[in-house]
Write an enzyme that holds these catalytic residues in place. Structure first.
Site, PDB file in Angstrom:
ATOM      1  N   ASP A 195     -31.500  -9.633  11.459  1.00 19.79           N
ATOM      2  CA  ASP A 195     -30.862 -10.903  11.140  1.00 19.79           C
ATOM      3  C   ASP A 195     -29.747 -10.678  10.136  1.00 19.79           C
ATOM      4  O   ASP A 195     -29.652  -9.630   9.489  1.00 19.79           O
ATOM      5  CB  ASP A 195     -31.880 -11.908  10.603  1.00 19.79           C
TER       6      ASP A 195
ATOM      7  N   GLU B  14     -29.962  21.101  28.628  1.00 24.28           N
ATOM      8  CA  GLU B  14     -30.083  19.878  27.838  1.00 24.28           C
ATOM      9  C   GLU B  14     -29.442  20.054  26.463  1.00 24.28           C
ATOM     10  O   GLU B  14     -28.785  19.135  25.948  1.00 24.28           O
ATOM     11  CB  GLU B  14     -31.544  19.481  27.705  1.00 24.28           C
TER      12      GLU B  14
END
Length: 740
Positions: free
Chosen positions: A543, A623
């Site tokens: 928020d 990877e």
């Protein structure tokens, strides 16, 4: 002037570049809301109508005039006690127990600059182009209006605050309730904002969810049954975010009238929208009044949180751009400013609780080899914390487990050329901890009742200064042991037992949140260069209130790429990507079990702060090489992600593809990213329409060799060929090469 007062008609008009917000003090002293929308430069009180409406009561002065009723008139801050039977913003209990008041206009003040709140966060009054870094500030055309309403019987005054950011098309609102009388009163509701619309049909666009699946968009028509969302959990919550949009039924991404509201509050909140009996719509938002009974003695005051408002007729996209710009410029405190944020690796999914100092050092070695900048030691470094059952609150490094002091571990990490970060959860305690054994009364518990547990932990009473100060001192001793660059602040449960030894129960929820803000304010003042990443089981406290102290927030404990594009899509309606904590994690994903390509995970995480949650030792050579490339790409695009305009280019819930773009402020560079969410036989070709480009410019499509006009890219789009694999993702870089 951003604030215009017309004394002849009692009119107040708040003027931004493109909008008007107007209200009026009427002949009885009531503050009526007239209008919020596009600029009209017009006295809007002609819209008020006065009719005899059955069962709608009349104030004493108008008891023979049945055409005047506050049950039908649009109000700016409706309250209990006027015969208005709709939802109200304010309710108080008088010394005699009566729940009633009569707030009338008393005075007002217009002043240059921004108001401030004492205990709750509020936006700055100066524009800081790079997230609050000193030296980057520039004066903004901000004016403030303060309107004071008073109840003659009790002496209570309500100060309504409005600050107008003219260029940004934003208005902030807050309220202070002050007891100016001689007797104690109890505040039972004090919301932050009411918007009354005399006509129109609206949808409430809100974002619901749950732990590991936050920010799911929902569009609910506002009818005669109240649409009510919010949180009762003591935090803003995973279940609903305290940011909403009131939209015309026909509003789309690119067109239509929308009013957005972000509440800067990290506790329980309430939002209501309802059509009344005469087809008028009332919208309310603020802190939740469940368990609120806040006593005010003479001279005391209570602050209602700030909310951030903006209106546009250009749809959701334009509203989002306004909010992103405003939060970056006036709310977020980012000590890095224009400097790139470090790419980090977090130890959690790499090792969970099973690590020692050598594990962290080895993780740092691997991270350095891959091109990362920081290693973060997550939960498990303190006390006897070898699982999540014990030791929360014992903020003393476990040197036996680490094999050295924390200061020595930090030094070893820095010798590898990396920064160091650490995890804390200061608001929580385990019963099996030295802290709880010494201070069992410091936890929120109801006397004589067994507590409600979650994750086997209790909530510390941060409404009490002695509790906050003790935890702060212990955390500071940890941070002072070496150069800690980053703190992940977690909060892994909701508040259930609302009882404090210091405060009456009706004050506890409010005082708890104010206490958390006080702690964070002290922490950022003592360590101004520290990055704090907020977390509450992921997005349980995402928020604007937290963004005043924490420049980024972990978006979700779910880092599955497919779920994350949905979560990050929801967050993008209000919050800039620079605030969104997003990492690449291992597969099968630890939350969903889904397997997605590493490239897809990387592209999804590049829409946020970017980092890794995995064990590099388990990666293949291919990877590892791909991660090196990802990090180089992210560092290449980092300033574009942090400072560029963000555009949603598809709806992942309906289009089968999630696409988004970052566009530089000069519109010369754009990065389009996409993730294919569907894969079927004989798939159709998807076309991604760009946004935010200069239609007169020509853009080179990197890696393809095409040069296309901005108009073509935005009107016709770029083709994405059928994926022929699950969850294919890609990126398209556009560079301006000259005008058409």
């Amino acid at each position: 002037m951003a604030v215009v007062y017309d004394p002849e008609h009692g009119l107040f008009t708040l003027k931004t570049k493109d909008t008007d917000y107007q209200m009026k003090v009427d002949e009885l002293g009531y503050l009526l809301h007239l209008y919020y929308g596009s600029r009209t430069d017009q006295n809007m009180d002609y819209r008020l109508t006065f009719l005899d409406r059955g069962f709608s009561g009349n104030p004493a002065e108008k008891h023979l005039d049945k055409t005047y009723s506050l049950d039908t008139l649009p109000q700016e801050y409706p309250f209990k006690g006027t015969g208005d039977y709709r939802g109200i913003a304010f309710k108080m209990e008088n010394a005699d127990g009566a729940v009633s008041c009569d707030l009338r206009y008393l005075r007002h003040e217009i002043r240059d600059g921004k108001y401030s709140l004492n205990r709750l966060p509020s936006a700055r009054g100066e524009r800081t182009d790079y997230n609050g870094v000193s030296g980057g500030a520039s004066a903004a055309n901000v004016q403030t209006l303060v309107i004071v309403l008073a109840d003659a019987v009790s002496g209570v005054e309500v100060e309504l605050y409005y600050s107008v950011y003219e260029a940004e098309n934003v208005i902030t609102r807050a309220a202070k309730i002050r007891n100016g009388g001689a007797d104690r009163v109890v505040i039972r509701r004090a919301l932050s904002c009411c918007l009354d619309s005399l006509s129109g049909s609206y949808d409430l666009v809100h974002f619901h969810g749950r732990h590991t699946y936050e920010m799911q968009r929902e569009r609910t028509p506002v009818g005669h049954a109240a649409v009510t969302i919010g949180s009762r959990r003591g935090t803003s919550s995973h279940q609903h975010n305290p940011a909403v949009i009131l939209a015309d039924h026909n509003a789309t991404e690119e067109s239509g009238a929308v009013t957005g509201c972000i509440l800067s509050f990290s506790g329980s909140f309430l939002c209501e929208a309802e059509k009344d009996q005469f087809e008028q719509t009332r919208f309310l938002i603020g802190m939740n009044d469940e368990q609120l009974a806040y006593p005010l003695m003479p001279g005391e005051e209570l602050e209602a949180p700030e909310c951030i408002l903006s209106y546009t007729k250009q749809g959701f996209r334009d509203l989002s751009l306004r909010f992103h710009d405003f939060l970056r410029a006036y709310v977020i405190r980012d000590p890095y400013g224009r400097k790139p944020h470090p790419v980090l690796i977090n130890s959690w999914e790499a090792a969970y609780f099973d690590f020692d100092g050598e594990t962290i050092v080895h993780l740092a070695e691997e991270a350095k080899d891959l091109g990362m900048d920081m290693v973060v030691m997550d939960d498990g470094w303190f006390g006897q914390r070898n699982d999540d059952l014990r030791a929360l609150g014992d903020w003393t490094p476990n040197e036996e487990k680490l094999g050295c002091s924390l200061g020595e571990l930090i030094r070893r990490i820095e010798e590898k050329g990396l920064k160091f970060g650490i995890w804390i959860e200061p608001e929580m305690v385990n019963e099996d901890s030295d802290l709880y054994r010494a201070h069992p009364d410091w936890a929120l518990k109801v006397p004589g009742k067994a507590p409600v547990y979650a994750r086997n932990q209790l909530v510390l009473d941060f409404s009490r200064k002695e509790v906050r100060d003790s935890i702060f001192n212990n955390i500071a001793k940890v941070l002072d042991q070496g150069h800690v660059s980053y703190v992940k602040w977690d909060m892994n449960r909701s508040v259930a037992d609302v009882y404090s030894l210091e405060h009456v129960p009706g004050k506890v929820r409010y005082e708890y949140v104010a206490g958390v803000y006080a702690f964070l304010k002290a922490l950022t003042e003592r360590y101004p260069e520290l990055i704090i990443e907020g977390c509450s089981g992921g997005g349980g406290r995402f928020d604007a209130g937290m963004l005043h102290y924490e420049p980024q927030i972990w978006a979700s404990d779910n880092s599955d790429a497919c779920d994350r594009v949905m979560i990050q899509y929801g967050l993008s309606y209000f919050y800039p990507s620079s605030t969104v904590g997003a990492h690449v994690s291992a597969v099968p994903n630890h939350q969903t079990g889904r397997i997605t390509p590493l490239s897809t995970r990387g592209i999804t995480a590049m829409a946020g702060t970017f980092g890794y949650e995995l064990d590099p030792a388990k990666l293949t050579k291919e990877e590892r090489d791909e991660i090196r490339t990802q990090i180089r790409d992210y560092k290449r695009f980092e300033s574009l992600v942090r400072e560029g305009d963000y555009y949603r280019l598809s709806d992942p819930f309906t289009d089968g593809i999630s696409a988004w773009a970052f566009v530089s402020p000069d519109r010369c560079t754009a990065l389009i990213s996409y993730v294919c969410l569907e894969n079927h036989g004989n798939m159709d070709v998807k076309y991604i329409r760009a946004a935010g480009l200069d239609p007169e410019q020509r853009y080179a499509v990197e890696a393809e060799g095409n040069i296309l006009s901005g108009a073509a890219l935005m009107e016709a789009g770029l083709p994405v060929l059928p994926p022929l694999m699950d969850y294919k993702a890609g990126q398209i870089l556009l560079k301006a090469v000259g005008e058409t």
